[in-house]
Scaffold this active site. Structure first.
Site, PDB file in Angstrom:
ATOM      1  N   ASP A  47       0.882  -1.168   0.000  1.00  0.00           N
ATOM      2  CA  ASP A  47       0.000   0.000   0.000  1.00  0.00           C
ATOM      3  C   ASP A  47       0.920   1.219   0.000  1.00  0.00           C
ATOM      4  O   ASP A  47       1.449   1.597   1.049  1.00  0.00           O
ATOM      5  CB  ASP A  47      -0.888  -0.017   1.257  1.00  0.00           C
ATOM      6  CG  ASP A  47      -1.846   1.160   1.288  1.00  0.00           C
ATOM      7  OD1 ASP A  47      -2.198   1.671   0.216  1.00  0.00           O
ATOM      8  OD2 ASP A  47      -2.228   1.566   2.405  1.00  0.00           O
ATOM      9  N   GLU A  51      -1.062  -1.319  -4.805  1.00  0.00           N
ATOM     10  CA  GLU A  51      -2.319  -0.585  -4.977  1.00  0.00           C
ATOM     11  C   GLU A  51      -2.153   0.410  -6.113  1.00  0.00           C
ATOM     12  O   GLU A  51      -1.162   1.149  -6.176  1.00  0.00           O
ATOM     13  CB  GLU A  51      -2.707   0.139  -3.682  1.00  0.00           C
ATOM     14  CG  GLU A  51      -4.102   0.736  -3.789  1.00  0.00           C
ATOM     15  CD  GLU A  51      -4.599   1.302  -2.457  1.00  0.00           C
ATOM     16  OE1 GLU A  51      -4.883   0.488  -1.558  1.00  0.00           O
ATOM     17  OE2 GLU A  51      -4.691   2.526  -2.337  1.00  0.00           O
ATOM     18  N   ASP A  57      -2.623   1.164   7.083  1.00  0.00           N
ATOM     19  CA  ASP A  57      -1.834   0.933   5.861  1.00  0.00           C
ATOM     20  C   ASP A  57      -1.328  -0.512   5.814  1.00  0.00           C
ATOM     21  O   ASP A  57      -1.221  -1.100   4.736  1.00  0.00           O
ATOM     22  CB  ASP A  57      -0.642   1.888   5.808  1.00  0.00           C
ATOM     23  CG  ASP A  57      -1.048   3.312   6.161  1.00  0.00           C
ATOM     24  OD1 ASP A  57      -1.231   4.097   5.239  1.00  0.00           O
ATOM     25  OD2 ASP A  57      -1.209   3.594   7.364  1.00  0.00           O
TER      26      ASP A  57
END
Lengths: 174, 174
Positions: free
Chosen positions: A7, A68, A141
């Site tokens: 992420d 991501e 996260d």
């Protein structure tokens, strides 16, 4: 299959390694967050993120890296930092000879919770349930990185099945 | 002082090395462009850009790297790619222990032509004149990288003079 989910972020870059396969529950191998102080100069922050990601790849030897996808409908200044961290994740993966796939936040939420509009708490709760953890990984996260890795395990498997079916169909009609 | 200017981009990343100092006309050391095919996967493109930039740093041993600042008022999708290439330039510079400075396109145009709204042709023409070249470096990304390096030479020198004056003033009033 072992997936490293990333992420991306400059201040907190979530990382999570999940293992799984057809008919097996996903298993959490490791989860964490690479942080850099916001008062450090950007080139040094990038260097630290690269070093941290390289260490995760070296230590956990994933088969694939899922990042991501940076999405465009957010604040442009935050897009720049996120894009740079995502770029490093792709760079580190490519250098290690690993395939890289991207998934949007909506795809991840939909895969994990069934709803593309799930909030962070829902995603965290489902991650904990799927991996049989007592609580969601912290910070958010880190949980997001694990969710991304699970999403990739499932989508990857589904995509592989679809690709195999298409290939069979192609051979059958040839 | 030797400056490597980088005009970041995924398809064409301009690079230019310029040498200069107080009271000396800037001299062009090398100029070029690192290209990657748009049909190559993004992780591989980032890897090639990193390798290309590393080669430029190794070959030309700059004292400082100047990178065009990614600016926010443009198409968000193109910002993402530009930000990733700029991130790699900062990464490669930091890894080599070199200071990195950023300048906006407007600052570069103003430094080179006297107008922050100069077009690419004007910037190219002034770059050619300043470096006593018969024509502007091609493509425009290469000329932009050289313009950035010259801008840094001049702004860097001016900033150093100001910093020195401030330091003297501080000592005088202490």
């Amino acid at each position: 299959m072992r997936v490293l989910g990333v992420d991306p972020g400059l201040t907190r870059c979530g990382v999570g390694v999940v293992e799984g396969g057809p008919g097996r529950a996903p298993r959490l191998v490791a989860v964490g967050v690479i942080t850099t102080p916001s008062d450090l100069e950007l080139p040094q922050r990038l260097l630290r993120i690269e070093a941290g990601l390289t260490q995760w790849v070296d230590e956990h030897a994933p088969d694939v890296v899922a990042v991501e996808r940076v999405f465009a409908d957010q604040n442009v200044l935050s897009v720049i930092g996120t894009a740079q961290a995502a770029g490093l994740a792709m760079l580190v993966a490519a250098r290690a000879g690993l395939p890289v796939h991207t998934h949007t936040p909506t795809e991840v939420k939909a895969a994990i919770t069934g709803s593309g509009r799930a909030d962070k708490a829902q995603v965290g709760a489902m991650v904990a349930r799927l991996l049989r953890l007592e609580a969601a990984p912290k910070p958010a996260d880190a949980a997001d990185a694990v969710a991304l890795a699970i999403c990739h395990l499932w989508r990857g498997a589904a995509n592989d099945r679809i690709a195999a079916a298409v290939a069979r169909q192609g051979r059958a009609s040839a």
